[in-house]
Design an enzyme around this catalytic site. Structure first.
Site, PDB file in Angstrom:
ATOM      1  N   GLY A   1      40.322   3.330 -21.793  1.00 16.42           N
ATOM      2  CA  GLY A   1      40.166   3.610 -20.369  1.00 16.42           C
ATOM      3  C   GLY A   1      41.074   4.764 -20.005  1.00 16.42           C
ATOM      4  O   GLY A   1      42.277   4.575 -19.758  1.00 16.42           O
TER       5      GLY A   1
ATOM      6  N   ARG B   1      30.335  -2.778 -15.705  1.00 15.96           N
ATOM      7  CA  ARG B   1      31.392  -3.362 -14.866  1.00 15.96           C
ATOM      8  C   ARG B   1      30.871  -4.582 -14.111  1.00 15.96           C
ATOM      9  O   ARG B   1      29.962  -4.461 -13.288  1.00 15.96           O
ATOM     10  CB  ARG B   1      31.884  -2.337 -13.848  1.00 15.96           C
TER      11      ARG B   1
ATOM     12  N   GLU C   1      44.229   0.817 -22.218  1.00 18.39           N
ATOM     13  CA  GLU C   1      44.436   1.637 -21.022  1.00 18.39           C
ATOM     14  C   GLU C   1      45.880   1.618 -20.520  1.00 18.39           C
ATOM     15  O   GLU C   1      46.167   2.194 -19.471  1.00 18.39           O
ATOM     16  CB  GLU C   1      43.499   1.185 -19.900  1.00 18.39           C
TER      17      GLU C   1
ATOM     18  N   CYS D   1      35.467   4.834 -22.540  1.00 18.35           N
ATOM     19  CA  CYS D   1      34.541   4.641 -21.426  1.00 18.35           C
ATOM     20  C   CYS D   1      35.123   5.164 -20.118  1.00 18.35           C
ATOM     21  O   CYS D   1      34.577   4.921 -19.045  1.00 18.35           O
ATOM     22  CB  CYS D   1      34.185   3.157 -21.280  1.00 18.35           C
TER      23      CYS D   1
ATOM     24  N   HIS E   1       0.829  -1.212   0.000  1.00 18.67           N
ATOM     25  CA  HIS E   1       0.000   0.000   0.000  1.00 18.67           C
ATOM     26  C   HIS E   1       0.862   1.261   0.000  1.00 18.67           C
ATOM     27  O   HIS E   1       0.631   2.189  -0.780  1.00 18.67           O
ATOM     28  CB  HIS E   1      -0.937  -0.006   1.214  1.00 18.67           C
TER      29      HIS E   1
ATOM     30  N   ASN F   1      41.314   6.657 -17.442  1.00 18.17           N
ATOM     31  CA  ASN F   1      41.838   6.775 -16.078  1.00 18.17           C
ATOM     32  C   ASN F   1      43.200   6.081 -15.951  1.00 18.17           C
ATOM     33  O   ASN F   1      44.188   6.679 -15.513  1.00 18.17           O
ATOM     34  CB  ASN F   1      40.860   6.151 -15.069  1.00 18.17           C
TER      35      ASN F   1
END
Length: 791
Positions: free
Chosen positions: A698, A508, A677, A748, A418, A700
């Site tokens: 990648g 991921r 990466e 990404c 509810h 980073n």
């Protein structure tokens, strides 16, 4: 002559004025869907005319109207006196002779068909105005279960009639501007489905939170369905993907075990209520209350009902413990998420505080205010406009104070209870099924209720800042690059899919492992050898699955399948697990298996793990989950991405290992993408591309390793910048190599989400796609559209 009784099998939706929406809908399904496999228990209904004749007898309706005309419904004391008095008059009123004879005759026919008088019945209310678009009478009138014998049925029919004059129903009609005499009641008498011996629940033919239309959402719990509808239990939950089901494939996207602490069952015949609640045996609670086959069967029936009505539906179902069959006991249009539009809302929390408690999130919104702990309806005056209502559970009597609240928090209930239903209708965030909210939250404490972070709703200490914005989807301009999304959380997949996108550029696996599993894969593979204390910690989490290994594979598959289904047919690039050793060590059982590394960021991770002897069996489980999604469920939009490939030798070894596991590049359209990466990936880009169908950059790690700085260290954080010329040189080499070979190249990493000018540079380099965090998609898209004008 009054038509007192109608058989459900003779009714259809044109009969709403005669028998109310609920009974008309049952008849509609019996007439039109039985031959297609939708099972609805039969019975009969008293008519609105029968009700009106009953009230007209001896001028009862005039006496009632006189009381109501003089009543001030906002005077709680006066309402509390008038309601019981009217209901008492109704119960004392004898049935007209024609109505009594019609009920006798219908009951005799039912018992003759059953071959015995020893049958239990449900007596339900159905209001003739309940399906009006601006009226919601659902839950205001009474339902009686496990009713035996003709005399008891007649008594319950009167109680159904009397329930039109519940205090809450009287007040509701006045506040909504309905004339009392314009609403009539029908009582439906329907054979009981013996779900007291099995299970029951509610299902929707769309996702109740996002409005995603390609899923059926099913809740289930042990016993009679009232516990689920009322929100007294936290039920099991399942999502079924409609297109996969239509293709005849396994189609359950998600399974969540509810704690199912109590159930409603039949009581002794002499017990006045005929039903009672009891604790669910401890051994049953961590297990699913219905099987996968039953989930599929329910979803098939739900889709047939939706197709017949031509709109999303809210359906109650029950499993009979005696014949083992599944039955539909109610169906009504879904009225909240099925409202379509070209505007999406986004709520974004700007900070975090201590978490007081968590539960199931309702509404994708955020609300903040002063917490008010309300133990009973008698304390409703404590809640002022803008407060956060905190209570055990709600029912229709609570709706006046729910309208005042900035947010709602309950101890009990699932996403179809509810509190959840009303919160959606009101547009108020709610977190249900917290178990301990009334203990962990202090009355008068400022709190923030966040339902904007996925399936889990958080109650934070303090009133935190949050951002709210709307996006007009129809206004998105064309741009010369695909905008994809980084999505790790399957809980948000359906909602994020509504944002303009070209698929998922980064999903991921470690997010799924961390949030849906939480246990080191080795601990599950070696469960039998674990010490007793660790076994005791893991056992309740895996009890619903056939084995510890099956738990791991199934939960991975569920997370991947949810992402794939939400974004189908667009590509969903799933990156295999890229935990570092210190992150794996944080999982349950992790310290037993993980090395202690000085710098895990450049240690035992990515492709190097997959081909290591001590991790190969964990890698195999990831492969099995991917095969279930692609091969068994047919969600071939899933592509595989391999992270942190240091050398060409690793590239060769990991692609061979995938092929050995049945994930061969090119087979059934499978694309293998490599995370680009490391500087070695850029320098030898042409050579690495011999093993892969493209790169996903990648940024980073590429920035970290090109500039030689630890991105986890605050001491050098100021020098971390993806836009450094050295990093750009690496990325430019990688993009050029892919373009020269006609292969996919996307990015990404975090960079384009943080820096729009970096996204613009990538666009000019000719990148195929940019995968962004969902909250930056719209702004970056619009920025790139402007920049594209100058190309």
């Amino acid at each position: 002559m009054t038509d007192y009784v109608r058989w459900l099998s003779d009714l259809g939706m044109d009969d709403v004025p005669v028998v109310g929406g609920k009974n008309a809908s049952l008849g509609e399904m019996i007439q039109n869907l039985t031959h297609l496999g939708v099972s609805v228990p039969g019975g009969f209904a008293t008519t609105a005319d029968a009700y009106r004749e009953f009230l007209a007898k001896d001028g009862l309706d005039e006496r009632i109207q006189t009381v109501l005309d003089e009543l001030d419904v906002d005077d709680v004391a006066a309402l509390a006196e008038a309601g019981p008095r009217i209901r008492g008059w109704v119960m004392e009123q004898p049935f007209p002779a024609g109505l009594e004879a019609a009920i006798d005759e219908a009951y005799a026919k039912l018992t003759a068909e059953a071959g015995t008088d020893d049958v239990s019945w449900a007596v339900r209310s159905s209001a003739t105005a309940e399906d009006l678009p601006d009226a919601s009478f659902a839950g205001q009138q009474e339902t009686f279960l496990n009713v035996h014998g003709l005399d008891n049925i007649k008594h319950r029919i009167k109680e159904v009639f009397a329930s039109l004059f519940n205090d809450r129903a009287i007040a509701y009609r006045v506040h909504q501007g309905f004339e009392h005499r314009h609403v009539a009641l029908s009582a439906g008498i329907q054979r009981m489905v013996r779900s007291d011996l099995a299970a029951s629940g509610v299902m929707f033919t769309l996702d109740t939170e996002s409005g995603f239309r390609d899923a059926v959402f099913i809740t289930a719990s042990y016993g009679l369905g009232e516990m689920v509808v009322q929100g007294a239990v936290n039920p099991d939950e399942f999502y079924v993907h409609k297109p996969t089901l239509a293709a005849g494939r396994p189609s359950i996207l998600r399974r969540t075990v509810g704690d199912k602490a109590i159930r409603m069952v039949y009581s002794d015949p002499e017990h006045d209520a005929h039903v009672k609640t009891e604790p669910v045996p401890e051994e049953l609670r961590p297990r699913f209350s219905i099987t996968d086959d039953e989930v599929h069967e329910l979803a098939k029936q739900a889709i047939l009902i939706e197709q017949h009505y031509g709109r999303p539906m809210d359906i109650e179902w029950a499993k009979d413990g005696t014949d083992g069959k599944l039955y539909i006991v109610q169906a009504r249009p879904e009225t909240v998420q099925s409202r379509t539009g070209n505007v999406i809302e986004r709520y974004i929390l700007k900070g975090k505080g201590p978490v007081l408690t968590t539960g199931r999130s309702i509404g994708n919104r955020i609300g903040a205010g002063v917490a008010r702990i309300v133990e009973s309806i008698a304390d409703m005056s404590k809640v002022q406009p803008g407060d956060v209502l905190v209570t055990d559970m709600t029912d229709p009597d609570w709706e006046p104070i729910m309208k005042r609240a900035a947010a709602i928090v309950t101890n009990r209930g699932g996403r179809t209870c509810h509190a959840a239903i009303i919160a959606r209708e009101l547009g108020v965030p709610a977190v249900v099924g917290c178990n301990d909210a009334t203990d962990k939250i202090v009355d008068g404490q400022p709190v923030t209720v966040s339902c904007a972070e996925g399936d889990t709703g958080f109650i934070y200490d303090g009133q935190l800042d949050f951002e709210y914005k709307t996006v007009e989807l129809s206004a998105m301009p064309e741009i010369p690059v695909k905008i994809m999304m980084n999505v790790g959380n399957p809980d948000r997949a359906f909602a994020f899919a509504a944002t303009p996108n070209a698929g998922i550029g980064l999903a991921r696996l470690e997010f799924i492992i961390n949030n849906m599993i939480g246990i080191h894969p080795k601990a599950l593979l070696e469960f039998d050898q674990l010490p007793a204390d660790l076994k005791a910690q893991i056992a309740p989490r895996i009890a619903a699955y056939a084995s510890p290994r099956e738990f791991y594979v199934a939960k991975l598959a569920e997370g991947i399948a949810t992402l794939a289904a939400a974004f189908a047919p667009s590509a969903v690039i799933v990156r295999m697990s890229d935990f570092k050793s210190n992150e794996y060590a944080n999982l349950i059982g992790g310290p037993r298996y993980e090395p202690e590394e000085e710098n895990p960021m450049i240690g035992f991770r990515g492709a190097g793990r997959y081909v290591a002897e001590n991790f190969r069996d964990c890698f195999e489980m990831e492969c099995e989950a991917l095969k279930r999604v692609r091969n068994d469920m047919g969600l071939t939009n899933v592509e595989i991405m391999i992270p942190f490939v240091r050398t060409l030798g690793q590239a060769k070894a990991v692609t061979e290992a995938l092929a050995e596991q049945g994930l061969e590049r090119g087979k059934d359209g499978l694309r293998l993408i490599m995370m680009c990466e490391l500087p070695s990936n850029a320098v030898l880009a042409e050579e690495f591309l011999e093993y892969f169908d493209g790169f996903s950059i990648g940024s980073n790690d590429m920035t970290q390793l090109t500039l030689g700085l630890d991105r986890d260290s605050s001491l050098v954080a100021e020098h971390f910048d993806e836009r450094d010329p050295a990093v750009k040189k690496m990325l430019s080499m990688s993009i050029a190599a892919c373009r020269a070979q006609g292969k996919y190249v996307g990015i990404c990493g975090q960079g384009p989400s943080d820096h729009k000018d970096f996204a613009d540079w990538l666009l000019k380099q000719g990148i195929s796609s940019i995968s962004l965090n969902p909250d930056t998609v719209i702004d970056t898209w619009l920025y790139l559209a402007e920049q594209a004008k100058t190309l």
